[in-house]
Design a protein around this motif. Structure first.
Motif, PDB file in Angstrom:
ATOM      1  N   GLN A 282     -60.497   3.626  18.330  1.00  0.00           N
ATOM      2  CA  GLN A 282     -61.297   4.767  18.780  1.00  0.00           C
ATOM      3  C   GLN A 282     -60.868   6.042  18.075  1.00  0.00           C
ATOM      4  O   GLN A 282     -59.690   6.243  17.799  1.00  0.00           O
ATOM      5  N   ASP A 283     -61.875   6.886  17.795  1.00  0.00           N
ATOM      6  CA  ASP A 283     -61.585   8.254  17.351  1.00  0.00           C
ATOM      7  C   ASP A 283     -62.441   9.184  18.210  1.00  0.00           C
ATOM      8  O   ASP A 283     -62.632   8.899  19.397  1.00  0.00           O
ATOM      9  N   LEU A 284     -62.960  10.246  17.622  1.00  0.00           N
ATOM     10  CA  LEU A 284     -63.747  11.170  18.438  1.00  0.00           C
ATOM     11  C   LEU A 284     -65.218  10.755  18.536  1.00  0.00           C
ATOM     12  O   LEU A 284     -66.046  11.486  19.073  1.00  0.00           O
ATOM     13  N   GLY A 285     -65.547   9.575  18.017  1.00  0.00           N
ATOM     14  CA  GLY A 285     -66.885   9.031  18.202  1.00  0.00           C
ATOM     15  C   GLY A 285     -67.884   9.505  17.166  1.00  0.00           C
ATOM     16  O   GLY A 285     -67.532  10.155  16.185  1.00  0.00           O
ATOM     17  N   ARG A 286     -69.141   9.119  17.381  1.00  0.00           N
ATOM     18  CA  ARG A 286     -70.204   9.446  16.417  1.00  0.00           C
ATOM     19  C   ARG A 286     -71.350  10.174  17.113  1.00  0.00           C
ATOM     20  O   ARG A 286     -72.472   9.662  17.188  1.00  0.00           O
ATOM     21  N   PRO A 287     -71.087  11.397  17.605  1.00  0.00           N
ATOM     22  CA  PRO A 287     -72.181  12.169  18.192  1.00  0.00           C
ATOM     23  C   PRO A 287     -73.195  12.553  17.124  1.00  0.00           C
ATOM     24  O   PRO A 287     -72.881  12.534  15.938  1.00  0.00           O
ATOM     25  N   GLY A 288     -74.407  12.882  17.559  1.00  0.00           N
ATOM     26  CA  GLY A 288     -75.431  13.354  16.627  1.00  0.00           C
ATOM     27  C   GLY A 288     -76.440  12.293  16.232  1.00  0.00           C
ATOM     28  O   GLY A 288     -77.345  12.562  15.455  1.00  0.00           O
ATOM     29  N   HIS A 289     -76.296  11.072  16.735  1.00  0.00           N
ATOM     30  CA  HIS A 289     -77.220  10.000  16.368  1.00  0.00           C
ATOM     31  C   HIS A 289     -77.944   9.420  17.581  1.00  0.00           C
ATOM     32  O   HIS A 289     -78.520   8.332  17.506  1.00  0.00           O
TER      33      HIS A 289
ATOM     34  N   ALA B 272     -54.347  14.256  11.969  1.00  0.00           N
ATOM     35  CA  ALA B 272     -55.476  15.128  12.281  1.00  0.00           C
ATOM     36  C   ALA B 272     -56.104  14.654  13.595  1.00  0.00           C
ATOM     37  O   ALA B 272     -55.974  13.481  13.961  1.00  0.00           O
ATOM     38  N   PRO B 273     -56.800  15.566  14.295  1.00  0.00           N
ATOM     39  CA  PRO B 273     -57.364  15.195  15.606  1.00  0.00           C
ATOM     40  C   PRO B 273     -58.329  14.013  15.547  1.00  0.00           C
ATOM     41  O   PRO B 273     -58.426  13.252  16.505  1.00  0.00           O
ATOM     42  N   GLY B 274     -59.004  13.839  14.424  1.00  0.00           N
ATOM     43  CA  GLY B 274     -60.012  12.789  14.347  1.00  0.00           C
ATOM     44  C   GLY B 274     -59.488  11.445  13.854  1.00  0.00           C
ATOM     45  O   GLY B 274     -60.271  10.529  13.619  1.00  0.00           O
ATOM     46  N   ALA B 275     -58.164  11.296  13.699  1.00  0.00           N
ATOM     47  CA  ALA B 275     -57.616  10.016  13.237  1.00  0.00           C
ATOM     48  C   ALA B 275     -57.878   8.929  14.283  1.00  0.00           C
ATOM     49  O   ALA B 275     -57.881   9.188  15.483  1.00  0.00           O
ATOM     50  N   ALA B 276     -58.090   7.698  13.795  1.00  0.00           N
ATOM     51  CA  ALA B 276     -58.390   6.602  14.721  1.00  0.00           C
ATOM     52  C   ALA B 276     -57.109   6.053  15.339  1.00  0.00           C
ATOM     53  O   ALA B 276     -56.090   5.889  14.657  1.00  0.00           O
ATOM     54  N   VAL B 277     -57.165   5.770  16.628  1.00  0.00           N
ATOM     55  CA  VAL B 277     -56.033   5.244  17.395  1.00  0.00           C
ATOM     56  C   VAL B 277     -56.476   3.940  18.063  1.00  0.00           C
ATOM     57  O   VAL B 277     -57.638   3.552  17.979  1.00  0.00           O
TER      58      VAL B 277
END
Lengths: 289, 233
Positions: free
Chosen positions: A18-25, A51-56
């Motif tokens: 998971q990361d910060l996801g894929r908003p906008g679609h 970075a904040p958007g790195a996948a964990v």
């Protein structure tokens, strides 16, 4: 594949990237997805200098175990759990150096539901529409972890975390969700709205990344019939025919046909992600800010 | 038009019907492109448009009723053609609902111009409107546990194409080899809201052979070209 990778030794009940996801679609039917407890995911990334958007990794109740091929710095947060490296206890909520070939074990959550595991450099699976998140509703992104799978890691940024430990909120003993009524509150009786905002519910074991399901008094509809499909937001409290509220989480469908009685404040959804089945839930009216 | 607040940063705009919703959607896209509307998601649906991630929901809510929203153009210049084999297992049921013969279902469907009203259910699944109202059909009483990828299907006023195999309750009238969704492609979705679509028969019924290349889709049959249009239009 480079040596910057880890092998999955024990995938656990459900572990996803998971990361910060894929908003906008959403207009294409693509859920936003992303970590269910974003503050926890951001925090473990910060602890390893990502970075904040790195996948964990996001685990579910029973943790997971992995074996990195190169030395890596990791941090585990979210739900409190035992962490070991080759069987030796290691800190939770702080950076941990894991030697090449050592076994990093994230144990069963002591409370809460989801642990987050950050690796310096981040999990480097191929992004889909700008995100590496596993979306369990639509099947986008990498599949959930499986025993024996090997996942690539990115290169560390070289920056070091300025913190070595930070406080994290404890999983809720009682989940209090602040809601703004609507857009379809008028589909329910006054008595149902009173019930919804005053009575106790419990987190159902049928909850998942799509929605937090509840058990408790059913909400009676004032309007029968079918609502034509309409757009759904994160935190929408949808009421299916059985009358039990469902709070939409990150993998929620982008449109739906059951009426939304209220919307939970986004800031309260991280706690919802950590509320184990059986946790008492209260919905309280907060109005709009 | 009615704009309902949705949580802290979203509005659900309710319109009288799907046509109005599609017109508002087009206007919202224009305003976003022009930089006068800041919003993360614009999600059209059956007769609503959701605006999610608005900077100023209250301001937009107050201003919306004053907007001038031009109606959609009747016919579009650009129409996406999707080749279809009208060979679905529910053709006979649909023909019975419509009160026409099975070959007539294909002719009626291929003669209509569709528009993607909205997407949902799965990435790349579009809800297409364009069939006259009298051709609405109910969902199947018992949904199928697996509908094959590329199935062209009807339910209510909508036509849809399954981007991948999934459970489904729509009436299957045909199939296509068109790739509806490919996340490695740009754009990933073949169908997005507002796109105009025609379904082009892939082959003609056996009793009307079309030369020696029955599996070639007809090349761009404009409505005014009598030689190429399927018989019975």
């Amino acid at each position: 594949m480079t040596d910057r990778a880890f092998a999955v030794v024990r995938a656990g009940a459900l572990t996803t990237v998971q990361d910060l996801g894929r908003p906008g679609h959403a207009h294409l039917g693509v859920p936003r997805s992303g970590a269910l407890d974003p503050p926890a995911a951001l925090l473990v990334n910060r602890l390893v200098g990502n970075a904040p958007g790195a996948a964990v990794l996001e685990t579910t109740l029973t943790g997971c175990a992995v074996r990195p091929r190169r030395p890596v710095t990791v941090a585990v947060g979210g739900a409190p759990c035992p962490v070991t490296v080759d069987g030796r206890p290691a800190p939770w909520g702080a950076p941990v150096r894991v030697p090449a070939g050592a076994l990093l074990d994230i144990g069963t959550a002591l409370s809460g539901v989801r642990c987050y595991v950050a690796f310096d450099g981040g999990v480097a699976v191929e992004p889909v529409l700008g995100s590496r998140s596993t979306d369990l509703l639509s099947g986008l992104g990498p599949p959930p972890l499986a025993d024996g799978a090997v996942l690539p890691l990115g290169s560390p940024s070289g920056t070091y975390a300025r913190v070595d430990t930070v406080p994290q909120p404890a999983p809720p003993r009682e989940l209090v969700l602040r809601v703004a009524l609507g857009p379809r509150a008028d589909w329910f009786t006054r008595a149902a709205l009173e019930t919804f905002t005053t009575r106790a519910y419990r987190v159902s074991s049928a909850s998942n990344r799509i929605g937090l399901r509840t058990e408790g008094p059913a909400l009676e509809r004032a309007l029968q019939g079918e609502l034509p499909s309409e757009g759904m937001v994160l935190g929408a409290v949808q009421v299916p025919p059985d009358g039990r509220p469902v709070v939409f989480l990150a993998d929620h469908p982008t449109t739906g046909g059951y009426p939304v009685v209220a919307v939970v404040r986004e800031a309260d959804l991280a706690a919802a992600a950590q509320a184990a089945p059986g946790t008492p839930v209260r919905f309280v009216r907060a109005g709009r800010r | 038009m009615r704009a309902l607040p949705v949580g802290e940063g979203a509005l659900l705009v309710e319109l009288a019907d799907g046509t109005e919703a599609q017109a508002l959607h087009a206007e919202l896209l224009r305003r976003r492109a022009a930089g006068t509307l800041r919003v993360r998601e614009i999600v059209p649906a059956a007769r609503t448009v959701l605006l999610d991630g608005l900077d100023e929901p209250d301001r937009v809510r107050a201003e919306l009723p004053g907007w001038e929203i031009p109606p959609l153009p009747e016919r579009a210049e650009a129409v996406l053609e999707i080749p279809v084999r009208y060979d679905g297992p529910d053709l006979a049921d649909v023909a019975a609902h419509w009160g026409v013969s099975v070959p007539e279902v294909a002719r009626i469907h291929a003669a209509a111009e569709f528009r993607v009203a909205f997407c949902g259910f799965a990435p790349g699944f579009g809800y297409l409107t364009g069939l006259p109202e009298r051709y609405e059909v109910p969902r199947r009483a018992t949904p199928r546990t697996s509908v094959p990828e590329g199935s062209v299907a009807l339910a209510g006023p909508y036509t849809g194409v399954y981007p991948r195999a999934s459970p489904g309750g729509w009436q299957l009238i045909g199939s296509t080899d068109a790739v509806l969704w490919d996340h490695a492609r740009v754009p990933a979705a073949l169908l997005s809201p507002g796109v105009r679509v025609r379904f082009v028969p892939h082959e003609f019924p056996p009793h009307e052979p079309l030369g020696d290349a029955p599996f070639e889709p007809p090349v761009d049959p404009p409505p005014a070209s009598p030689g190429r249009a399927p018989e019975g239009r």
